[in-house]
Design a protein around this motif. Structure first.
Motif, mmCIF file in Angstrom:
data_model
loop_
_atom_site.group_PDB
_atom_site.id
_atom_site.type_symbol
_atom_site.label_atom_id
_atom_site.label_comp_id
_atom_site.label_asym_id
_atom_site.label_seq_id
_atom_site.Cartn_x
_atom_site.Cartn_y
_atom_site.Cartn_z
ATOM 1 N N TRP A 56 -5.142 13.241 33.603
ATOM 2 C CA TRP A 56 -4.328 14.208 34.334
ATOM 3 C C TRP A 56 -2.830 14.091 34.068
ATOM 4 N N LEU A 57 -2.461 13.708 32.847
ATOM 5 C CA LEU A 57 -1.047 13.650 32.499
ATOM 6 C C LEU A 57 -0.546 14.988 31.965
ATOM 7 N N ILE A 58 -1.473 15.865 31.602
ATOM 8 C CA ILE A 58 -1.129 17.221 31.176
ATOM 9 C C ILE A 58 -1.524 18.155 32.313
ATOM 10 N N PRO A 59 -0.645 19.088 32.700
ATOM 11 C CA PRO A 59 -1.028 20.041 33.754
ATOM 12 C C PRO A 59 -2.288 20.808 33.353
ATOM 13 N N PHE A 60 -3.111 21.100 34.342
ATOM 14 C CA PHE A 60 -4.402 21.725 34.053
ATOM 15 C C PHE A 60 -4.242 23.088 33.388
ATOM 16 N N GLY A 61 -3.217 23.871 33.754
ATOM 17 C CA GLY A 61 -2.996 25.165 33.117
ATOM 18 C C GLY A 61 -2.710 25.028 31.628
ATOM 19 N N ALA A 62 -1.908 24.019 31.260
ATOM 20 C CA ALA A 62 -1.622 23.777 29.836
ATOM 21 C C ALA A 62 -2.889 23.323 29.116
ATOM 22 N N PHE A 63 -3.683 22.511 29.792
ATOM 23 C CA PHE A 63 -4.931 22.040 29.207
ATOM 24 C C PHE A 63 -5.887 23.205 28.955
ATOM 25 N N GLN A 64 -5.956 24.140 29.891
ATOM 26 C CA GLN A 64 -6.805 25.325 29.700
ATOM 27 C C GLN A 64 -6.306 26.152 28.519
ATOM 28 N N GLY A 65 -4.985 26.280 28.377
ATOM 29 C CA GLY A 65 -4.433 27.019 27.252
ATOM 30 C C GLY A 65 -4.791 26.373 25.924
ATOM 31 N N LEU A 66 -4.694 25.050 25.857
ATOM 32 C CA LEU A 66 -5.076 24.344 24.635
ATOM 33 C C LEU A 66 -6.564 24.514 24.343
ATOM 34 N N PHE A 67 -7.360 24.532 25.389
ATOM 35 C CA PHE A 67 -8.801 24.696 25.217
ATOM 36 C C PHE A 67 -9.130 26.089 24.676
ATOM 37 N N ARG A 68 -8.346 27.083 25.078
ATOM 38 C CA ARG A 68 -8.588 28.460 24.604
ATOM 39 C C ARG A 68 -8.250 28.621 23.124
ATOM 40 N N ILE A 69 -7.415 27.771 22.580
ATOM 41 C CA ILE A 69 -7.036 27.862 21.168
ATOM 42 C C ILE A 69 -8.222 27.545 20.262
ATOM 43 N N ILE A 70 -9.206 26.836 20.777
ATOM 44 C CA ILE A 70 -10.352 26.431 19.965
ATOM 45 C C ILE A 70 -11.072 27.642 19.368
ATOM 46 N N VAL A 71 -11.209 28.710 20.123
ATOM 47 C CA VAL A 71 -11.958 29.882 19.644
ATOM 48 C C VAL A 71 -11.282 30.528 18.431
ATOM 49 N N PRO A 72 -9.964 30.849 18.481
ATOM 50 C CA PRO A 72 -9.355 31.439 17.282
ATOM 51 C C PRO A 72 -9.349 30.488 16.083
ATOM 52 N N VAL A 73 -9.096 29.216 16.320
ATOM 53 C CA VAL A 73 -9.078 28.257 15.212
ATOM 54 C C VAL A 73 -10.463 28.159 14.587
ATOM 55 N N SER A 74 -11.491 28.122 15.406
ATOM 56 C CA SER A 74 -12.855 28.064 14.877
ATOM 57 C C SER A 74 -13.208 29.330 14.109
ATOM 58 N N SER A 75 -12.665 30.454 14.524
ATOM 59 C CA SER A 75 -12.954 31.713 13.846
ATOM 60 C C SER A 75 -12.250 31.808 12.498
ATOM 61 N N VAL A 76 -11.049 31.262 12.409
ATOM 62 C CA VAL A 76 -10.223 31.400 11.206
ATOM 63 C C VAL A 76 -10.508 30.322 10.166
ATOM 64 N N ARG A 77 -11.107 29.217 10.549
ATOM 65 C CA ARG A 77 -11.241 28.085 9.634
ATOM 66 C C ARG A 77 -12.110 28.370 8.420
ATOM 67 N N ASN A 78 -13.012 29.335 8.496
ATOM 68 C CA ASN A 78 -13.881 29.646 7.367
ATOM 69 C C ASN A 78 -13.333 30.733 6.460
ATOM 70 N N VAL A 79 -12.207 31.331 6.801
ATOM 71 C CA VAL A 79 -11.660 32.431 6.005
ATOM 72 C C VAL A 79 -11.378 32.013 4.558
ATOM 73 N N PRO A 80 -10.740 30.846 4.289
ATOM 74 C CA PRO A 80 -10.519 30.484 2.880
ATOM 75 C C PRO A 80 -11.814 30.358 2.082
ATOM 76 N N GLN A 81 -12.853 29.831 2.683
ATOM 77 C CA GLN A 81 -14.119 29.704 1.981
ATOM 78 C C GLN A 81 -14.762 31.071 1.759
ATOM 79 N N ILE A 82 -14.630 31.968 2.720
ATOM 80 C CA ILE A 82 -15.169 33.327 2.561
ATOM 81 C C ILE A 82 -14.452 34.042 1.424
ATOM 82 N N VAL A 83 -13.130 33.905 1.356
ATOM 83 C CA VAL A 83 -12.344 34.533 0.285
ATOM 84 C C VAL A 83 -12.750 33.956 -1.072
#
Length: 96
Positions: A56-83
């Motif tokens: 609990w050293l990071i505020p929960f709202g910031a932690f939720q924001g960081l957790f939401r970044i996982i979806v776009p990063v997971s979606s974009v990580r395969n783009v170079p291989q697809i290209v």
């Protein structure tokens, strides 16, 4: 996230196991490429990150924001291989 928000362990167990496996692989890669001293430093950084996010050293709202970044990063990580597969007209399998 599951620890900070009191969810049953079964809801985040799979992520915990996959994160552990990924961490072991990263430790082995760092040790193989850079030696034991770098692996110990890397382990210290990982331990610090786990401490900050778990105790609990990071505020929960910031932690939720960081957790939401996982979806776009997971979606974009395969783009170079697809290209690359498109350019070589290959049907190679995507790494997950």
């Amino acid at each position: 996230f599951g620890i900070r928000k009191p969810l049953p362990f079964s809801t985040y167990m799979e992520f915990f196991v996959m994160a552990f496996q990924g961490s072991v692989l990263l430790f082995l890669i760092v040790h193989h490429n850079y030696g034991l001293r770098s692996m110990v430093g890397f382990a210290a950084v990982v331990a610090y990150a786990l401490t900050v996010t778990t105790f609990w050293l990071i505020p929960f709202g910031a932690f939720q924001g960081l957790f939401r970044i996982i979806v776009p990063v997971s979606s974009v990580r395969n783009v170079p291989q697809i290209v690359q597969n498109y350019k070589t007209k290959s049907t190679g399998q995507l790494s997950m």
